[in-house]
Design a protein around this motif. Sequence first.
Motif, PDB file in Angstrom:
ATOM      1  N   GLU A 280     -22.012  18.261  -6.541  1.00  0.00           N
ATOM      2  CA  GLU A 280     -20.532  18.388  -5.909  1.00  0.00           C
ATOM      3  C   GLU A 280     -20.513  16.961  -5.221  1.00  0.00           C
ATOM      4  O   GLU A 280     -20.521  16.763  -4.070  1.00  0.00           O
ATOM      5  CB  GLU A 280     -20.531  19.527  -4.982  1.00  0.00           C
ATOM      6  N   ALA A 281     -20.374  15.841  -5.987  1.00  0.00           N
ATOM      7  CA  ALA A 281     -20.426  14.679  -5.301  1.00  0.00           C
ATOM      8  C   ALA A 281     -19.004  14.119  -4.805  1.00  0.00           C
ATOM      9  O   ALA A 281     -17.828  14.704  -5.393  1.00  0.00           O
ATOM     10  CB  ALA A 281     -20.617  13.525  -6.378  1.00  0.00           C
ATOM     11  N   GLY A 282     -18.887  13.419  -3.867  1.00  0.00           N
ATOM     12  CA  GLY A 282     -17.564  13.027  -3.060  1.00  0.00           C
ATOM     13  C   GLY A 282     -16.850  14.112  -2.346  1.00  0.00           C
ATOM     14  O   GLY A 282     -17.332  14.896  -1.983  1.00  0.00           O
ATOM     15  N   THR A 283     -15.720  13.823  -2.217  1.00  0.00           N
ATOM     16  CA  THR A 283     -15.020  14.593  -1.366  1.00  0.00           C
ATOM     17  C   THR A 283     -14.552  16.230  -1.989  1.00  0.00           C
ATOM     18  O   THR A 283     -14.341  16.361  -3.013  1.00  0.00           O
ATOM     19  CB  THR A 283     -13.492  14.002  -0.964  1.00  0.00           C
ATOM     20  N   PRO A 284     -14.897  17.153  -1.448  1.00  0.00           N
ATOM     21  CA  PRO A 284     -14.725  18.365  -1.700  1.00  0.00           C
ATOM     22  C   PRO A 284     -13.152  18.660  -2.285  1.00  0.00           C
ATOM     23  O   PRO A 284     -12.218  18.077  -1.713  1.00  0.00           O
ATOM     24  CB  PRO A 284     -14.984  19.596  -0.759  1.00  0.00           C
ATOM     25  N   ALA A 285     -13.022  19.479  -3.374  1.00  0.00           N
ATOM     26  CA  ALA A 285     -11.577  19.701  -3.828  1.00  0.00           C
ATOM     27  C   ALA A 285     -10.782  20.905  -2.961  1.00  0.00           C
ATOM     28  O   ALA A 285     -10.735  21.839  -3.467  1.00  0.00           O
ATOM     29  CB  ALA A 285     -11.579  20.128  -5.181  1.00  0.00           C
TER      30      ALA A 285
ATOM     31  N   ALA B 261     -29.890  17.858  -3.792  1.00  0.00           N
ATOM     32  CA  ALA B 261     -29.738  19.042  -3.263  1.00  0.00           C
ATOM     33  C   ALA B 261     -29.693  20.132  -4.687  1.00  0.00           C
ATOM     34  O   ALA B 261     -29.630  19.725  -5.436  1.00  0.00           O
ATOM     35  CB  ALA B 261     -28.383  19.146  -3.016  1.00  0.00           C
ATOM     36  N   PRO B 262     -30.334  21.218  -4.207  1.00  0.00           N
ATOM     37  CA  PRO B 262     -30.438  22.277  -5.357  1.00  0.00           C
ATOM     38  C   PRO B 262     -29.107  22.623  -5.846  1.00  0.00           C
ATOM     39  O   PRO B 262     -27.731  22.255  -5.083  1.00  0.00           O
ATOM     40  CB  PRO B 262     -30.940  23.621  -4.636  1.00  0.00           C
ATOM     41  N   ALA B 263     -28.700  22.906  -6.983  1.00  0.00           N
ATOM     42  CA  ALA B 263     -27.324  23.495  -7.660  1.00  0.00           C
ATOM     43  C   ALA B 263     -26.799  24.733  -6.618  1.00  0.00           C
ATOM     44  O   ALA B 263     -27.540  25.293  -5.949  1.00  0.00           O
ATOM     45  CB  ALA B 263     -27.472  24.170  -9.050  1.00  0.00           C
ATOM     46  N   PRO B 264     -25.528  24.558  -6.602  1.00  0.00           N
ATOM     47  CA  PRO B 264     -24.402  23.692  -7.333  1.00  0.00           C
ATOM     48  C   PRO B 264     -24.195  22.421  -6.451  1.00  0.00           C
ATOM     49  O   PRO B 264     -23.489  21.575  -7.191  1.00  0.00           O
ATOM     50  CB  PRO B 264     -23.180  24.683  -7.007  1.00  0.00           C
TER      51      PRO B 264
ATOM     52  N   GLY C 297     -21.241  12.391  -1.575  1.00  0.00           N
ATOM     53  CA  GLY C 297     -21.082  13.589  -0.800  1.00  0.00           C
ATOM     54  C   GLY C 297     -22.346  14.388  -0.342  1.00  0.00           C
ATOM     55  O   GLY C 297     -23.449  13.714  -0.162  1.00  0.00           O
ATOM     56  N   GLU C 298     -22.246  15.577  -0.728  1.00  0.00           N
ATOM     57  CA  GLU C 298     -23.255  16.556  -0.333  1.00  0.00           C
ATOM     58  C   GLU C 298     -24.239  16.608  -1.296  1.00  0.00           C
ATOM     59  O   GLU C 298     -25.226  17.658  -1.537  1.00  0.00           O
ATOM     60  CB  GLU C 298     -22.710  17.985   0.269  1.00  0.00           C
ATOM     61  N   MET C 299     -24.410  15.993  -2.437  1.00  0.00           N
ATOM     62  CA  MET C 299     -25.462  15.986  -3.503  1.00  0.00           C
ATOM     63  C   MET C 299     -26.691  15.726  -3.412  1.00  0.00           C
ATOM     64  O   MET C 299     -27.656  15.976  -4.054  1.00  0.00           O
ATOM     65  CB  MET C 299     -24.997  15.434  -4.670  1.00  0.00           C
TER      66      MET C 299
END
Length: 123
Positions: free
Chosen positions: A47-52, A40-43, A26-28
Motif C-alpha cells: 500500500e505505497a502512496g496515498t490511500p485510495a 511492513a507486513p502484508a497487506p 506511504g505506509e509500506m
Amino acid sequence: CGPTGIGFLWGREELLNSMDPFMGGGEMIMDVYQQESSYAPAPGRFEAGTPAIAQAIGMGAAVEYIQEIGMERIHAYEVELAGYLVKRMESVEGVRILGPSGGAERAALVAFVTEGVHPSDLS
C-alpha cells in the motif's frame, strides 16, 4: 463520474510477506535506518502512496447496493439479458455466435464472427 479504480489482492499471508513490494512510499515501510529499512507486513507492504480513500468509499457503497438488490436477483437479470442478447444476435443474418447455444445459461456477453466483415472493421 465516479472515483478511479480500486481492487483487491488475496493471497496467503506467509507468501505475501515473503514478496518484495513493487512500489515504495506511504505506509509500506516498517522501520527506516541509515543503512537499511524493513517492510511492513502484508497487506501494508503493498500500500505505497496515498490511500485510495474515495475509491474505498465508492466500493463500499457499491457493495452495499449489490447487497440491497441481492446477488440472486442480479444473476437472474443477467441470465435474462443473456437470453435476449443471444436470441437477437442469432436473428442477425451472417452472424455466428461462438460458445454455448441460446438455451444454455451464460454470461450476458457474446463472442461472435460475421461473414464478410473483418473483426477490426466491426469493432
